[in-house]
Scaffold this motif. Structure first.
Motif, PDB file in Angstrom:
ATOM      1  N   MET A 275      13.135  26.650  47.471  1.00 19.99           N
ATOM      2  CA  MET A 275      13.360  25.563  48.032  1.00 19.99           C
ATOM      3  C   MET A 275      13.653  24.229  47.384  1.00 19.99           C
ATOM      4  O   MET A 275      13.110  24.022  46.353  1.00 19.99           O
ATOM      5  CB  MET A 275      12.158  25.415  48.937  1.00 19.99           C
ATOM      6  N   LEU A 276      14.599  23.558  47.671  1.00 18.38           N
ATOM      7  CA  LEU A 276      15.189  22.428  46.948  1.00 18.38           C
ATOM      8  C   LEU A 276      14.075  21.276  47.187  1.00 18.38           C
ATOM      9  O   LEU A 276      13.603  21.057  48.206  1.00 18.38           O
ATOM     10  CB  LEU A 276      16.638  21.900  47.366  1.00 18.38           C
ATOM     11  N   LYS A 277      13.931  20.392  46.068  1.00 16.79           N
ATOM     12  CA  LYS A 277      13.099  19.320  46.395  1.00 16.79           C
ATOM     13  C   LYS A 277      13.974  18.182  47.254  1.00 16.79           C
ATOM     14  O   LYS A 277      14.968  18.152  46.939  1.00 16.79           O
ATOM     15  CB  LYS A 277      12.504  18.726  44.939  1.00 16.79           C
ATOM     16  N   ASN A 278      13.244  17.288  47.671  1.00 10.57           N
ATOM     17  CA  ASN A 278      13.857  16.237  48.387  1.00 10.57           C
ATOM     18  C   ASN A 278      14.899  15.342  47.753  1.00 10.57           C
ATOM     19  O   ASN A 278      16.078  14.983  48.034  1.00 10.57           O
ATOM     20  CB  ASN A 278      12.905  15.314  49.254  1.00 10.57           C
ATOM     21  N   ARG A 279      14.552  15.307  46.401  1.00  8.83           N
ATOM     22  CA  ARG A 279      15.642  14.033  45.773  1.00  8.83           C
ATOM     23  C   ARG A 279      16.730  14.711  45.167  1.00  8.83           C
ATOM     24  O   ARG A 279      17.637  14.245  44.659  1.00  8.83           O
ATOM     25  CB  ARG A 279      14.647  13.714  44.389  1.00  8.83           C
ATOM     26  N   SER A 280      16.834  16.278  45.235  1.00 10.01           N
ATOM     27  CA  SER A 280      17.856  16.866  44.735  1.00 10.01           C
ATOM     28  C   SER A 280      18.967  17.147  46.039  1.00 10.01           C
ATOM     29  O   SER A 280      20.077  17.607  45.714  1.00 10.01           O
ATOM     30  CB  SER A 280      17.575  18.223  44.213  1.00 10.01           C
ATOM     31  N   ILE A 281      18.546  16.711  47.084  1.00 13.73           N
ATOM     32  CA  ILE A 281      19.583  16.851  48.361  1.00 13.73           C
ATOM     33  C   ILE A 281      20.275  15.498  48.387  1.00 13.73           C
ATOM     34  O   ILE A 281      19.773  14.440  48.303  1.00 13.73           O
ATOM     35  CB  ILE A 281      18.562  16.925  49.514  1.00 13.73           C
ATOM     36  N   PRO A 282      21.417  15.424  48.355  1.00  7.09           N
ATOM     37  CA  PRO A 282      22.408  14.384  48.445  1.00  7.09           C
ATOM     38  C   PRO A 282      21.949  13.431  49.645  1.00  7.09           C
ATOM     39  O   PRO A 282      21.255  13.951  50.596  1.00  7.09           O
ATOM     40  CB  PRO A 282      23.803  14.847  48.581  1.00  7.09           C
ATOM     41  N   PHE A 283      22.117  12.080  49.306  1.00 12.37           N
ATOM     42  CA  PHE A 283      21.706  11.004  50.405  1.00 12.37           C
ATOM     43  C   PHE A 283      22.789  11.442  51.597  1.00 12.37           C
ATOM     44  O   PHE A 283      23.834  11.644  51.353  1.00 12.37           O
ATOM     45  CB  PHE A 283      22.362   9.754  49.689  1.00 12.37           C
ATOM     46  N   GLY A 284      21.968  11.251  52.716  1.00 14.92           N
ATOM     47  CA  GLY A 284      22.771  11.649  54.098  1.00 14.92           C
ATOM     48  C   GLY A 284      22.203  13.083  54.515  1.00 14.92           C
ATOM     49  O   GLY A 284      22.547  13.329  55.724  1.00 14.92           O
TER      50      GLY A 284
ATOM     51  N   VAL B 227      16.525  21.459  57.145  1.00 15.93           N
ATOM     52  CA  VAL B 227      15.656  21.983  58.256  1.00 15.93           C
ATOM     53  C   VAL B 227      15.819  23.397  58.384  1.00 15.93           C
ATOM     54  O   VAL B 227      16.929  24.082  58.515  1.00 15.93           O
ATOM     55  CB  VAL B 227      16.512  21.285  59.601  1.00 15.93           C
ATOM     56  N   ASN B 228      14.524  23.925  58.544  1.00 15.75           N
ATOM     57  CA  ASN B 228      14.674  25.533  58.346  1.00 15.75           C
ATOM     58  C   ASN B 228      15.454  26.356  57.370  1.00 15.75           C
ATOM     59  O   ASN B 228      16.081  27.087  57.841  1.00 15.75           O
ATOM     60  CB  ASN B 228      15.026  26.081  59.745  1.00 15.75           C
ATOM     61  N   GLY B 229      15.242  25.666  56.116  1.00 11.88           N
ATOM     62  CA  GLY B 229      15.972  26.086  54.805  1.00 11.88           C
ATOM     63  C   GLY B 229      17.487  25.927  55.023  1.00 11.88           C
ATOM     64  O   GLY B 229      18.256  26.469  54.186  1.00 11.88           O
ATOM     65  N   LYS B 230      18.238  25.085  55.872  1.00 14.68           N
ATOM     66  CA  LYS B 230      19.713  24.693  55.980  1.00 14.68           C
ATOM     67  C   LYS B 230      19.891  23.481  55.868  1.00 14.68           C
ATOM     68  O   LYS B 230      18.759  22.324  56.334  1.00 14.68           O
ATOM     69  CB  LYS B 230      20.136  25.405  57.141  1.00 14.68           C
ATOM     70  N   TYR B 231      20.730  22.951  55.343  1.00 14.86           N
ATOM     71  CA  TYR B 231      21.351  21.657  55.017  1.00 14.86           C
ATOM     72  C   TYR B 231      21.589  20.909  56.649  1.00 14.86           C
ATOM     73  O   TYR B 231      22.239  21.480  57.174  1.00 14.86           O
ATOM     74  CB  TYR B 231      22.299  21.220  54.116  1.00 14.86           C
ATOM     75  N   ALA B 232      20.860  19.736  56.683  1.00 13.80           N
ATOM     76  CA  ALA B 232      21.377  19.134  58.184  1.00 13.80           C
ATOM     77  C   ALA B 232      21.418  17.758  57.843  1.00 13.80           C
ATOM     78  O   ALA B 232      21.177  16.974  56.812  1.00 13.80           O
ATOM     79  CB  ALA B 232      20.039  19.068  59.030  1.00 13.80           C
ATOM     80  N   LEU B 233      21.834  16.933  58.904  1.00 16.36           N
ATOM     81  CA  LEU B 233      22.203  15.332  58.424  1.00 16.36           C
ATOM     82  C   LEU B 233      21.025  14.646  58.903  1.00 16.36           C
ATOM     83  O   LEU B 233      20.405  15.086  59.589  1.00 16.36           O
ATOM     84  CB  LEU B 233      23.245  15.012  59.665  1.00 16.36           C
ATOM     85  N   ASN B 234      20.823  13.745  57.810  1.00 19.18           N
ATOM     86  CA  ASN B 234      19.781  12.919  58.205  1.00 19.18           C
ATOM     87  C   ASN B 234      20.517  11.537  58.760  1.00 19.18           C
ATOM     88  O   ASN B 234      21.272  11.127  58.045  1.00 19.18           O
ATOM     89  CB  ASN B 234      19.089  12.272  56.694  1.00 19.18           C
TER      90      ASN B 234
END
Length: 167
Positions: free
Chosen positions: A1-10, A14-21
């Motif tokens: 699982m990716l750490k939050n800081r490695s996920i691009p801004f935005g 959610v449930n292991g998939k990229y979702a919009l913040n």
């Protein structure tokens, strides 16, 4: 699982998939709109209200630049789309133009100089060729060799049409 800081801004996970913040995605849209609208990286960074991440509450121009260069915002690599590809391309064009060196203007009052100014009358053939070059450059995968050949041919045509005008 990716750490939050490695996920691009935005984005978030959610449930292991990229979702919009949603608040961050709106900030990404605003960054692109402001940059396309003429604001500088520094100005955009200074106006950001939402923190970049937990460790960095204050934005800088490099953070804004990373947002403008991240293709994930157009829906690449399994990320939901935040901006349109045309906006991404337009921002990239503006960035390239702003990074182009321009010769500084003369500081002293220039003396009266007689200069030869060159002008040319664009022919239908030059206009057609110019349109074809632009069409190829705007296509998804332009044939670089064909574009280069057309640019050289067009330049040669323009050169043959030059009329020297004395000022």
């Amino acid at each position: 699982m990716l750490k939050n800081r490695s996920i691009p801004f935005g984005y978030c996970m959610v449930n292991g998939k990229y979702a919009l913040n949603v608040p961050e995605a709106e900030a990404v849209r605003k960054i692109f709109a402001d940059y396309i609208g003429g604001k500088s990286l520094k100005t955009i960074a200074a106006e950001m209200q939402i923190p970049y991440n937990m460790d960095k509450a204050v934005w800088n121009k490099n953070m804004v630049c990373r947002v403008l260069e991240n293709k994930k915002y157009i829906g690449e690599s399994g990320y939901p789309q935040i901006i349109f590809a045309k906006d991404f391309k337009q921002a990239a064009r503006i960035k390239a133009e702003r990074n182009t060196y321009r010769k500084p203007a003369l500081q002293d009052e220039p003396q009266q100089i007689n200069m030869a100014v060159t002008e040319y009358e664009p022919t239908d053939e030059i206009q057609i060729m110019t349109n074809e070059i632009n069409r190829l450059l705007d296509s998804e995968n332009p044939d670089k060799e064909k574009v280069e050949v057309l640019i050289i041919e067009c330049a040669q045509l323009k050169y043959t049409m030059i009329n020297e005008v004395r000022t």
